[in-house]
Motif scaffolding. Structure first.
Motif, PDB file in Angstrom:
ATOM      1  N   GLU A 117       0.831  -1.202   0.000  1.00 36.16           N
ATOM      2  CA  GLU A 117       0.000   0.000   0.000  1.00 36.16           C
ATOM      3  C   GLU A 117       0.870   1.258   0.000  1.00 36.16           C
ATOM      4  OE1 GLU A 117      -3.488   2.007   2.721  1.00 36.16           O
ATOM      5  OE2 GLU A 117      -3.153  -0.162   2.837  1.00 36.16           O
ATOM      6  N   ARG A 118       1.929   1.243   0.776  1.00 34.91           N
ATOM      7  CA  ARG A 118       2.858   2.375   0.793  1.00 34.91           C
ATOM      8  C   ARG A 118       3.443   2.625  -0.585  1.00 34.91           C
ATOM      9  NH1 ARG A 118       8.367   0.866   3.027  1.00 34.91           N
ATOM     10  NH2 ARG A 118       8.262  -0.176   1.030  1.00 34.91           N
ATOM     11  N   ASP A 119       3.835   1.547  -1.259  1.00 38.18           N
ATOM     12  CA  ASP A 119       4.412   1.691  -2.592  1.00 38.18           C
ATOM     13  C   ASP A 119       3.384   2.261  -3.572  1.00 38.18           C
ATOM     14  OD1 ASP A 119       6.776   0.712  -1.587  1.00 38.18           O
ATOM     15  OD2 ASP A 119       6.448  -1.337  -2.313  1.00 38.18           O
ATOM     16  N   GLU A 120       2.120   1.839  -3.463  1.00 38.30           N
ATOM     17  CA  GLU A 120       1.072   2.376  -4.337  1.00 38.30           C
ATOM     18  C   GLU A 120       0.883   3.868  -4.104  1.00 38.30           C
ATOM     19  OE1 GLU A 120      -2.508   0.128  -3.768  1.00 38.30           O
ATOM     20  OE2 GLU A 120      -1.543  -1.763  -4.327  1.00 38.30           O
ATOM     21  N   TRP A 121       0.853   4.279  -2.843  1.00 37.18           N
ATOM     22  CA  TRP A 121       0.694   5.700  -2.534  1.00 37.18           C
ATOM     23  C   TRP A 121       1.888   6.499  -3.040  1.00 37.18           C
ATOM     24  CZ3 TRP A 121      -3.613   8.001  -1.531  1.00 37.18           C
ATOM     25  CH2 TRP A 121      -4.644   7.343  -0.887  1.00 37.18           C
ATOM     26  N   ARG A 122       3.081   5.955  -2.904  1.00 41.72           N
ATOM     27  CA  ARG A 122       4.277   6.646  -3.388  1.00 41.72           C
ATOM     28  C   ARG A 122       4.208   6.832  -4.899  1.00 41.72           C
ATOM     29  NH1 ARG A 122       9.192   3.477  -1.948  1.00 41.72           N
ATOM     30  NH2 ARG A 122       8.836   4.307   0.118  1.00 41.72           N
ATOM     31  N   ASP A 123       3.805   5.780  -5.623  1.00 46.08           N
ATOM     32  CA  ASP A 123       3.694   5.883  -7.081  1.00 46.08           C
ATOM     33  C   ASP A 123       2.645   6.915  -7.475  1.00 46.08           C
ATOM     34  OD1 ASP A 123       5.634   3.952  -7.305  1.00 46.08           O
ATOM     35  OD2 ASP A 123       4.209   2.306  -7.670  1.00 46.08           O
ATOM     36  N   GLN A 124       1.516   6.924  -6.767  1.00 44.23           N
ATOM     37  CA  GLN A 124       0.464   7.890  -7.073  1.00 44.23           C
ATOM     38  C   GLN A 124       0.948   9.319  -6.819  1.00 44.23           C
ATOM     39  OE1 GLN A 124      -3.167   7.316  -4.917  1.00 44.23           O
ATOM     40  NE2 GLN A 124      -4.226   8.974  -5.969  1.00 44.23           N
ATOM     41  N   ALA A 125       1.681   9.529  -5.741  1.00 46.26           N
ATOM     42  CA  ALA A 125       2.205  10.861  -5.438  1.00 46.26           C
ATOM     43  C   ALA A 125       3.192  11.305  -6.513  1.00 46.26           C
ATOM     44  CB  ALA A 125       2.868  10.864  -4.065  1.00 46.26           C
ATOM     45  N   ARG A 150       3.162  10.353  -9.700  1.00 43.98           N
ATOM     46  CA  ARG A 150       2.392  10.654 -10.911  1.00 43.98           C
ATOM     47  C   ARG A 150       1.722  12.019 -10.805  1.00 43.98           C
ATOM     48  NH1 ARG A 150       0.837   5.262 -10.290  1.00 43.98           N
ATOM     49  NH2 ARG A 150      -1.191   5.907  -9.495  1.00 43.98           N
ATOM     50  N   LEU A 151       1.140  12.311  -9.641  1.00 46.78           N
ATOM     51  CA  LEU A 151       0.485  13.599  -9.439  1.00 46.78           C
ATOM     52  C   LEU A 151       1.486  14.746  -9.475  1.00 46.78           C
ATOM     53  CD1 LEU A 151      -2.111  12.727  -6.668  1.00 46.78           C
ATOM     54  CD2 LEU A 151      -2.583  13.313  -9.060  1.00 46.78           C
ATOM     55  N   ALA A 152       2.647  14.537  -8.923  1.00 43.56           N
ATOM     56  CA  ALA A 152       3.668  15.586  -8.927  1.00 43.56           C
ATOM     57  C   ALA A 152       4.129  15.884 -10.346  1.00 43.56           C
ATOM     58  CB  ALA A 152       4.852  15.172  -8.056  1.00 43.56           C
ATOM     59  N   MET A 153       4.202  14.876 -11.192  1.00 42.18           N
ATOM     60  CA  MET A 153       4.612  15.095 -12.585  1.00 42.18           C
ATOM     61  C   MET A 153       3.493  15.747 -13.384  1.00 42.18           C
ATOM     62  SD  MET A 153       6.968  11.829 -13.632  1.00 42.18           S
ATOM     63  CE  MET A 153       5.853  10.539 -13.094  1.00 42.18           C
ATOM     64  N   ALA A 154       2.240  15.542 -13.021  1.00 42.06           N
ATOM     65  CA  ALA A 154       1.115  16.083 -13.772  1.00 42.06           C
ATOM     66  C   ALA A 154       0.821  17.543 -13.430  1.00 42.06           C
ATOM     67  CB  ALA A 154      -0.135  15.243 -13.500  1.00 42.06           C
ATOM     68  N   LEU A 155       1.343  18.037 -12.335  1.00 38.90           N
ATOM     69  CA  LEU A 155       1.097  19.421 -11.935  1.00 38.90           C
ATOM     70  C   LEU A 155       1.709  20.379 -12.946  1.00 38.90           C
ATOM     71  CD1 LEU A 155       1.782  19.390  -8.087  1.00 38.90           C
ATOM     72  CD2 LEU A 155      -0.426  19.626  -9.222  1.00 38.90           C
ATOM     73  N   PRO A 156       1.012  21.492 -13.236  1.00 38.51           N
ATOM     74  CA  PRO A 156       1.605  22.479 -14.132  1.00 38.51           C
ATOM     75  C   PRO A 156       2.773  23.170 -13.443  1.00 38.51           C
ATOM     76  CG  PRO A 156      -0.452  23.301 -13.238  1.00 38.51           C
ATOM     77  CD  PRO A 156      -0.305  21.884 -12.778  1.00 38.51           C
ATOM     78  N   ALA A 157       3.673  23.677 -14.250  1.00 39.11           N
ATOM     79  CA  ALA A 157       4.826  24.376 -13.696  1.00 39.11           C
ATOM     80  C   ALA A 157       4.336  25.654 -13.029  1.00 39.11           C
ATOM     81  CB  ALA A 157       5.816  24.692 -14.803  1.00 39.11           C
ATOM     82  N   PRO A 158       4.878  26.021 -11.917  1.00 41.84           N
ATOM     83  CA  PRO A 158       4.435  27.251 -11.249  1.00 41.84           C
ATOM     84  C   PRO A 158       4.773  28.464 -12.112  1.00 41.84           C
ATOM     85  CG  PRO A 158       6.351  26.323 -10.140  1.00 41.84           C
ATOM     86  CD  PRO A 158       5.931  25.348 -11.196  1.00 41.84           C
ATOM     87  N   GLU A 159       3.785  29.360 -12.232  1.00 37.94           N
ATOM     88  CA  GLU A 159       3.987  30.549 -13.045  1.00 37.94           C
ATOM     89  C   GLU A 159       4.811  31.552 -12.271  1.00 37.94           C
ATOM     90  OE1 GLU A 159       0.295  32.051 -14.459  1.00 37.94           O
ATOM     91  OE2 GLU A 159      -0.401  30.092 -15.083  1.00 37.94           O
ATOM     92  N   ALA A 160       5.568  32.290 -13.035  1.00 37.46           N
ATOM     93  CA  ALA A 160       6.379  33.320 -12.402  1.00 37.46           C
ATOM     94  C   ALA A 160       5.456  34.439 -11.954  1.00 37.46           C
ATOM     95  CB  ALA A 160       7.414  33.845 -13.387  1.00 37.46           C
ATOM     96  N   ALA A 161       5.744  35.024 -10.831  1.00 36.79           N
ATOM     97  CA  ALA A 161       4.919  36.117 -10.317  1.00 36.79           C
ATOM     98  C   ALA A 161       5.021  37.302 -11.276  1.00 36.79           C
ATOM     99  CB  ALA A 161       5.393  36.511  -8.935  1.00 36.79           C
ATOM    100  N   GLU A 162       3.905  37.997 -11.456  1.00 41.39           N
ATOM    101  CA  GLU A 162       3.906  39.138 -12.375  1.00 41.39           C
ATOM    102  C   GLU A 162       4.808  40.224 -11.832  1.00 41.39           C
ATOM    103  OE1 GLU A 162       0.088  40.634 -13.403  1.00 41.39           O
ATOM    104  OE2 GLU A 162      -0.755  38.643 -13.592  1.00 41.39           O
TER     105      GLU A 162
END
Length: 133
Positions: free
Chosen positions: A95-103, A105-117
Motif C-alpha cells: 500500500e505504501r508503494d502504491e501511494w508513493r507511485d500515485q504521489a 504521478r500527481l507531482a509530474m502532472a502538476l503544471p509548472a508554477p507561473e512566475a509572479a507578475e
C-alpha cells in the motif's frame, strides 16, 4: 576454604606478583602465613579480580526443545501471530508503494508554477499606502 597466592593467581588468570602487590597495596585483604605466604578468602579475591572459567566441552542444553515440549499450544499460537503480522506488514508495504507511485504521478502532472507578475514601474507602494489605500 582460603586460597594461596598461587591458587588465587590460577583462578583469576593473574600472576602471583600481581596478587601479592594487590595484597600489599590493600586492594585485597589476606592473612599472612608463618612461611611468608598469604591465605586469601575467595570472596575477597573475586571482589578485586574476576574469576576465569575453564573451558568446558559440554554443550549447554538448548531451551528451544524444552519450550516446544512444555508449551506446544502457546508456541503454535505465537507462530500464527507472527505469520499474520508478516502478512499485514507485506500489505502495508504494498500500500505504501502504491501511494508513493500515485504521489509521483500527481507531482509530474502538476503544471509548472507561473512566475509572479513583475510589478509595474512606478506602481510600487509602501506598506502604509497598501494598508490604507
Amino acid at each position: 576454604m582460603k586460597l594461596s597466592a598461587n591458587e588465587a593467581a590460577k583462578r583469576t588468570g593473574k600472576s602471583v606478583p600481581t596478587i601479592t602487590r594487590a595484597i600489599k597495596s590493600g586492594k585485597i585483604s589476606a592473612e599472612k602465613t608463618g612461611k611468608g605466604g598469604y591465605l586469601i578468602e575467595p570472596s575477597e579475591l573475586f571482589r578485586a579480580f574476576p574469576a576465569i572459567t575453564e573451558p568446558n566441552d559440554e554443550t549447554p542444553p538448548m531451551l528451544d526443545s524444552e519450550t516446544h515440549k512444555r508449551y506446544p499450544h502457546e508456541t503454535l499460537s505465537l507462530q500464527e501471530k507472527v505469520s499474520s503480522l508478516e502478512v499485514a506488514l507485506a500489505d502495508a508495504k504494498a500500500e505504501r508503494d502504491e501511494w508513493r507511485d500515485q504521489a509521483k504521478r500527481l507531482a509530474m502532472a502538476l503544471p509548472a508554477p507561473e512566475a509572479a507578475e513583475p510589478e509595474k514601474a512606478g506602481q510600487k507602494h509602501g506598506f502604509w499606502k497598501r494598508l490604507f489605500g
